[in-house]
Enzyme design. Structure first.
Site, mmCIF file in Angstrom:
data_model
loop_
_atom_site.group_PDB
_atom_site.id
_atom_site.type_symbol
_atom_site.label_atom_id
_atom_site.label_comp_id
_atom_site.label_asym_id
_atom_site.label_seq_id
_atom_site.Cartn_x
_atom_site.Cartn_y
_atom_site.Cartn_z
ATOM 1 N N PRO A 151 0.831 -1.218 0.000
ATOM 2 C CA PRO A 151 0.000 0.000 0.000
ATOM 3 C C PRO A 151 0.859 1.258 0.000
ATOM 4 O O PRO A 151 1.728 1.430 0.850
ATOM 5 C CB PRO A 151 -0.783 -0.117 1.311
ATOM 6 C CG PRO A 151 0.102 -0.926 2.216
ATOM 7 C CD PRO A 151 0.815 -1.894 1.296
ATOM 8 N N THR A 152 0.640 2.119 -0.974
ATOM 9 C CA THR A 152 1.296 3.435 -0.986
ATOM 10 C C THR A 152 0.230 4.490 -1.277
ATOM 11 O O THR A 152 -0.786 4.196 -1.909
ATOM 12 C CB THR A 152 2.434 3.498 -2.039
ATOM 13 O OG1 THR A 152 1.912 3.076 -3.306
ATOM 14 C CG2 THR A 152 3.596 2.591 -1.651
ATOM 15 N N HIS A 154 8.225 0.184 6.970
ATOM 16 C CA HIS A 154 7.440 1.211 6.264
ATOM 17 C C HIS A 154 8.298 1.887 5.180
ATOM 18 O O HIS A 154 8.203 3.088 4.941
ATOM 19 C CB HIS A 154 6.921 2.243 7.278
ATOM 20 C CG HIS A 154 5.650 2.950 6.866
ATOM 21 N ND1 HIS A 154 4.462 2.791 7.536
ATOM 22 C CD2 HIS A 154 5.389 3.832 5.879
ATOM 23 C CE1 HIS A 154 3.535 3.562 6.973
ATOM 24 N NE2 HIS A 154 4.081 4.196 5.958
#
Ligand SMILES: Cc1cc2nc3c(=O)[nH]c(=O)nc-3n(C[C@H](O)[C@H](O)[C@H](O)COP(=O)(O)O)c2cc1C
Ligand SMILES: O=C(O)C(=O)c1ccccc1
Length: 350
Positions: free
Chosen positions: A77-78, A250
């Site tokens: 997910p970005t 992250h």
């Protein structure tokens, strides 16, 4: 810096993107040590091939919570894909579906999850889309986001747990980049209870395991935790009924003194002991990185920035090129390794 076959797409993306947006995508927290380490750690590792194993042709599907993917290479997910390309997350979703893999669509997407999942299913009606979220201090907001993901047909939730506060991104600070430009919005945050318009995503340091348990009771969807680095947290997650974990720092955007994700993976995988799938993301730039991650105990990997470079360079086709290149390289490396990838094959170059 992206090496290998994807370097050209990265260069093209850098040329095309607004430099402020390029730095938002490329940058990390603090001195960008964790960001650099994610890639550097792979360069310190090598694989011992096994020989004469009479292999069959490589087929590399993986069973994941709520999804059977044709490759162990997922889209991490970005945020804010429309800053990279006008089609934004719609293009990413179509490319992931065409590659037969899972898109983890972010809460901070610039296209709403219903439309993103719809675009994936137009390509492949069985395409799997997962929804990533940050637990919000107001349970009503979290619940509304969960219902949106369920209504969209998402098959799992990925809760990001490494962000009690926003990371401090020096490049954004220097550019004064703090908000999306006019015309763009985090569309999943629109029209939530009690807030007209688009609500801010909140990071909240009071979030605890109790909130995770409340989420688990809120939904029948499998829940994965993203941002686990400590083996004790992995054990708590397994005992708490989580369906999977993502070992991640992250992409070096939160705790800058965190280790490379690939260096944290073996202890987490050992603590989990095969009870649930363990994924890893951070620094995956070539097929051999995927092979090393799987040898060290990962079920699958996530790819963040290279997908953004593909998207910026050529939209859907660019993302497809990234996913296909990584898959092809991974299958080639796996074959050269004898068709097996186990922990005893990983050695240090130093
Ligand atoms: C521009 C950008 C935005 C990101 N946004 C999110 C996000 O909204 N939620 C999240 O859980 N992770 C987010 N991440 C982290 C990625 O999911 C992933 O952990 C990281 O990008 C993996 O490292 P890689 O970029 O080296 O592949 C973001 C990463 C980048 C580069
Ligand atoms: O930029 C990020 O890494 C990220 O996780 C995020 C979180 C909230 C909004 C936008 C991006």
């Amino acid at each position: 810096m992206t090496g290998g076959a994807l370097a050209e797409l990265h260069d093209r993306a850098r040329e095309l993107l607004d430099p402020v947006h390029y730095d938002y995508f490329a940058g990390g927290a603090g001195e960008e040590t964790a960001l650099a380490e994610n890639e550097r750690a792979f360069q310190r590792l090598a694989l011992l091939p096994r020989v004469l194993r009479g292999q069959s042709r490589p087929a590399t599907p993986v069973q994941l919570p709520g999804a059977r993917a044709s490759t162990p290479i997922l889209v991490a997910p970005t945020a804010f894909h429309r800053l990279a390309h006008p089609d934004g997350e719609l293009a990413t979703a179509r490319a992931a579906a065409a590659a037969g893999t899972v898109l983890v669509s972010g809460m901070a997407a610039t296209v709403a999850i219903g439309e993103v999942a719809g675009a994936a299913r137009e390509v492949d009606r069985n395409a799997a889309v997962w929804f990533q979220l940050y637990l919000q201090p107001d349970a009503k907001i979290t619940e509304c986001l969960v219902r949106r993901a369920e209504d969209a047909g998402c098959s799992a939730l990925v809760v990001t747990v490494d962000s009690p506060v926003f990371g401090r991104h020096g490049r954004d600070h220097r550019h004064g980049f703090h908000d999306l430009p006019p015309g763009f919005a985090a569309e999943n945050m629109r029209d939530l209870p009690g807030s007209p318009g688009v609500r801010d995503i909140e990071m909240c340091q009071e979030i605890s395991w109790r909130y995770v348990e409340a989420l688990r009771r809120m939904t029948g969807l499998p829940v994965l935790l993203k941002g686990i680095l400590h083996p004790e947290d992995a054990k708590i997650a397994v005992d708490g009924g989580m369906a999977g974990l993502v070992v991640s720092n992250h992409g070096g955007r939160q705790l800058d003194v965190a280790p490379a994700a690939i260096d944290a993976l073996p202890r987490v995988a050992e603590a989990v002991g095969g009870r649930i799938p363990v994924l890893v993301d951070g620094g995956i730039r070539r097929g051999s990185d995927v092979a090393i991650a799987l040898a060290l105990g990962a079920t699958a990997v996530g790819v963040g920035r290279p997908v953004l470079w593909g998207l910026a360079a050529a939209g859907e086709a660019g993302v497809r090129q990234v996913l296909e290149t990584l898959r092809d390289e991974y299958e080639h490396v796996r074959t050269l390794c004898g068709g097996v990838l186990a922990g005893d094959q990983v050695v240090s170059r130093c």
